[in-house]
Scaffold this active site. Structure first.
Site, PDB file in Angstrom:
ATOM      1  N   LYS A   1       0.852  -1.189   0.000  1.00  0.00           N
ATOM      2  CA  LYS A   1       0.000   0.000   0.000  1.00  0.00           C
ATOM      3  C   LYS A   1       0.891   1.242   0.000  1.00  0.00           C
ATOM      4  O   LYS A   1       1.490   1.583   1.018  1.00  0.00           O
ATOM      5  CB  LYS A   1      -0.923   0.032   1.212  1.00  0.00           C
ATOM      6  CG  LYS A   1      -1.825   1.264   1.245  1.00  0.00           C
ATOM      7  CD  LYS A   1      -2.474   1.455   2.590  1.00  0.00           C
ATOM      8  CE  LYS A   1      -3.264   2.756   2.624  1.00  0.00           C
ATOM      9  NZ  LYS A   1      -2.434   3.961   2.334  1.00  0.00           N
TER      10      LYS A   1
ATOM     11  N   GLY B   1       5.561   5.259   8.981  1.00  0.00           N
ATOM     12  CA  GLY B   1       4.536   6.294   9.020  1.00  0.00           C
ATOM     13  C   GLY B   1       4.372   6.825  10.430  1.00  0.00           C
ATOM     14  O   GLY B   1       5.297   6.771  11.249  1.00  0.00           O
ATOM     15  N   SER B   2       3.190   7.305  10.746  1.00  0.00           N
ATOM     16  CA  SER B   2       2.956   7.961  12.030  1.00  0.00           C
ATOM     17  C   SER B   2       2.753   6.950  13.159  1.00  0.00           C
ATOM     18  O   SER B   2       2.354   5.807  12.930  1.00  0.00           O
ATOM     19  CB  SER B   2       1.728   8.864  11.940  1.00  0.00           C
ATOM     20  OG  SER B   2       0.539   8.098  11.875  1.00  0.00           O
ATOM     21  N   VAL B   3       3.008   7.414  14.366  1.00  0.00           N
ATOM     22  CA  VAL B   3       2.799   6.586  15.549  1.00  0.00           C
ATOM     23  C   VAL B   3       1.342   6.156  15.646  1.00  0.00           C
ATOM     24  O   VAL B   3       1.033   4.982  15.875  1.00  0.00           O
ATOM     25  CB  VAL B   3       3.207   7.349  16.826  1.00  0.00           C
ATOM     26  CG1 VAL B   3       2.866   6.544  18.063  1.00  0.00           C
ATOM     27  CG2 VAL B   3       4.687   7.679  16.803  1.00  0.00           C
TER      28      VAL B   3
ATOM     29  N   THR C   1      -0.964   5.823  13.419  1.00  0.00           N
ATOM     30  CA  THR C   1      -1.361   4.829  12.413  1.00  0.00           C
ATOM     31  C   THR C   1      -0.827   3.448  12.761  1.00  0.00           C
ATOM     32  O   THR C   1      -1.541   2.444  12.659  1.00  0.00           O
ATOM     33  CB  THR C   1      -0.867   5.249  11.020  1.00  0.00           C
ATOM     34  OG1 THR C   1      -1.414   6.532  10.684  1.00  0.00           O
ATOM     35  CG2 THR C   1      -1.283   4.240   9.964  1.00  0.00           C
TER      36      THR C   1
ATOM     37  N   GLU D   1       8.551   1.757  11.673  1.00  0.00           N
ATOM     38  CA  GLU D   1       9.359   2.946  11.953  1.00  0.00           C
ATOM     39  C   GLU D   1       8.415   4.131  11.931  1.00  0.00           C
ATOM     40  O   GLU D   1       7.701   4.343  10.955  1.00  0.00           O
ATOM     41  CB  GLU D   1      10.479   3.084  10.909  1.00  0.00           C
ATOM     42  CG  GLU D   1      11.592   4.021  11.342  1.00  0.00           C
ATOM     43  CD  GLU D   1      11.320   5.460  10.969  1.00  0.00           C
ATOM     44  OE1 GLU D   1      10.984   6.235  11.898  1.00  0.00           O
ATOM     45  OE2 GLU D   1      11.423   5.812   9.797  1.00  0.00           O
TER      46      GLU D   1
ATOM     47  N   CYS E   1      11.976  11.811   9.056  1.00  0.00           N
ATOM     48  CA  CYS E   1      11.740  11.348  10.424  1.00  0.00           C
ATOM     49  C   CYS E   1      12.963  11.586  11.304  1.00  0.00           C
ATOM     50  O   CYS E   1      12.860  11.619  12.521  1.00  0.00           O
ATOM     51  CB  CYS E   1      11.344   9.881  10.434  1.00  0.00           C
ATOM     52  SG  CYS E   1      12.474   8.810   9.532  1.00  0.00           S
TER      53      CYS E   1
ATOM     54  N   GLU F   1       6.153  15.738  17.443  1.00  0.00           N
ATOM     55  CA  GLU F   1       6.712  15.754  16.099  1.00  0.00           C
ATOM     56  C   GLU F   1       5.937  16.753  15.239  1.00  0.00           C
ATOM     57  O   GLU F   1       4.702  16.756  15.231  1.00  0.00           O
ATOM     58  CB  GLU F   1       6.641  14.360  15.473  1.00  0.00           C
ATOM     59  CG  GLU F   1       7.358  14.272  14.134  1.00  0.00           C
ATOM     60  CD  GLU F   1       7.369  12.862  13.570  1.00  0.00           C
ATOM     61  OE1 GLU F   1       8.405  12.450  13.030  1.00  0.00           O
ATOM     62  OE2 GLU F   1       6.340  12.175  13.666  1.00  0.00           O
TER      63      GLU F   1
END
Length: 414
Positions: free
Chosen positions: A82, A135-137, A139, A163, A197, A295
């Site tokens: 994806k 991606g984001s924490v 998610t 990550e 990041c 962040e």
């Protein structure tokens, strides 16, 4: 990205991932356990995971997207990929290159989709063997919960590899080479508009040298060109989309209206010709400000000036004031302090740099990843990463027949 940053990412780093992963795969297959005599032979084989791998990639690095999808496939797995909705074309080109290079059709399935649809039809599949995510924490936490909710249906316990970004720091000690610290901080904070990041987003400076550091940072930042990524003198360009622009602008607006913050330079954000945000430096007197702890993922650097005699308390702040643990950098020439700080901050960053910026990890040289909420620290760009995509099996073969059920010690006991 600017032209050069794009070449480093999409061409050089992705090529490095493919070449090093192939080399590492050859190396990890070499291991065999001990066979103590001709009577017994032990063999060790690496099987692909039983099921498929879901690869979920971010917008900001083509190399990451290519690695997330190809590394599990290299180790024999089927992959459902994806891509980010804001990086479809670049990821599609990579996918077509993989097919042209010889990945069998269907080994990697390119599946642009809405997050909820992907979760309902892919993450919830009983054949899910692993998730490979950047991606984001929030998610990743949602994906992990969804996987946990389906454990009773799964054929295996899916592996979670992720990550999730960081709140990366530069710590400057009074003994540091000031120009090095200034230059490296400007690069780490503002390259690619801070959309890494690993970007430096919090800076800790001793009061005794802050005036010089401030002058140096303002001088460099005032010279950084914000413009088209196709012009070679551009240092940073637009941020990725409207949602990102709104989030970053909200942080700047917060600083403008809070007495604990002062904008030293930048702060302008306009979307007349794109989502452009000026490189911005903010100084705060609050070491727990949300600009220090959260962040931002944009060209915003927040500075905290500490008392020289409170270096130990400052390292405690660095280590404890955010939940992240991705990258960090220490600038010092005092060897005793360096040793002390490296030990004190060992859990604050998965990639720690000494007298260098906290960005720019190179495949095969600085395997990348962080712990805490920054991720599972599986170190992409190292052999260990490939072991996450295989399931070992050990086979013992006995070459001498056994006819007596009793053991020799039993007869001696009589």
């Amino acid at each position: 990205k600017t032209v050069i940053q794009a070449e480093i990412d999409a061409a050089c780093e992705l090529t490095d991932f493919l070449r090093f992963n192939a080399y590492y795969a050859q190396e990890v297959y070499k291991y065999q356990p001990i066979s103590p005599s001709n009577e017994v032979s032990n063999t060790y084989r690496l099987r692909s995971l039983e099921g498929f791998v879901a690869a979920i990639s971010p917008f900001n690095f083509s190399a990451i997207a290519g690695n997330l999808s190809s590394a599990p496939a290299l180790m024999g797995n089927a992959v459902v990929w994806k891509p980010s909705s804001t990086a479809l074309l670049s990821n599609w080109i990579i996918y077509k290159i993989f097919e042209e290079a010889g990945f069998a059709p269907g080994v990697i399935s390119f599946l642009p989709s809405k997050p909820l649809d992907f979760s309902d039809h892919v993450i919830s599949s009983p054949d899910l063997a692993a998730v490979n995510f950047t991606g984001s924490v929030a998610t990743f936490q949602t994906i992990w919960r969804n996987v946990a909710d389906n454990l009773t249906k799964n054929k295996t316990f899916p592996r979670m590899i992720g990550e999730c970004g960081g709140k990366d720091f530069h710590l400057i000690h009074p003994s540091a080479d000031l120009q090095t610290a200034i230059t490296q901080t400007a690069r780490a904070a503002f390259e690619y508009s801070g959309q890494k990041c690993s970007a430096c987003s919090r800076l800790y400076v001793p009061k005794s040298i802050w005036p010089k550091i401030e002058v140096g940072l303002l001088d460099i930042t005032s010279k950084l060109k914000l413009g088209s990524p196709l012009e070679f003198d551009t240092f940073l360009s637009a941020v990725i989309d409207g949602a990102s622009f709104k989030r970053i602008k909200g942080c700047i607006d917060y600083a403008e209206n809070d007495d604990n913050h002062k904008i030293l330079i930048g702060g302008q954000a306009t979307f007349e010709k794109g989502f452009f945000v000026e490189p911005t430096i903010i100084v705060t007197t609050d070491p727990h400000s949300k600009l220090i702890t959260n962040e931002i993922f944009g060209p915003v650097l927040t500075v905290f000036v500490y008392d020289d005699n409170k270096i130990d308390q400052t390292m405690e702040l660095i280590d404890s004031s955010t939940p992240y643990g991705l990258t960090g950098a220490i600038f010092a020439n005092d060897k005793k302090f360096l040793q002390k700080s490296i030990d004190r901050l060992k859990y604050s960053a998965g990639n720690l740099y000494i007298n260098d910026k906290c960005t720019g990890a190179v495949v095969g040289q600085q395997p990348f990843g962080g712990a805490r909420v920054s991720g599972t620290n599986d170190k992409a760009g190292a052999p260990h990463y490939l072991l996450r995509w295989v399931s070992p099996q050990n086979i013992k073969q006995t070459n001498v027949p056994l006819h007596d059920w009793s053991y020799p010690y039993m007869s001696s006991a009589k």
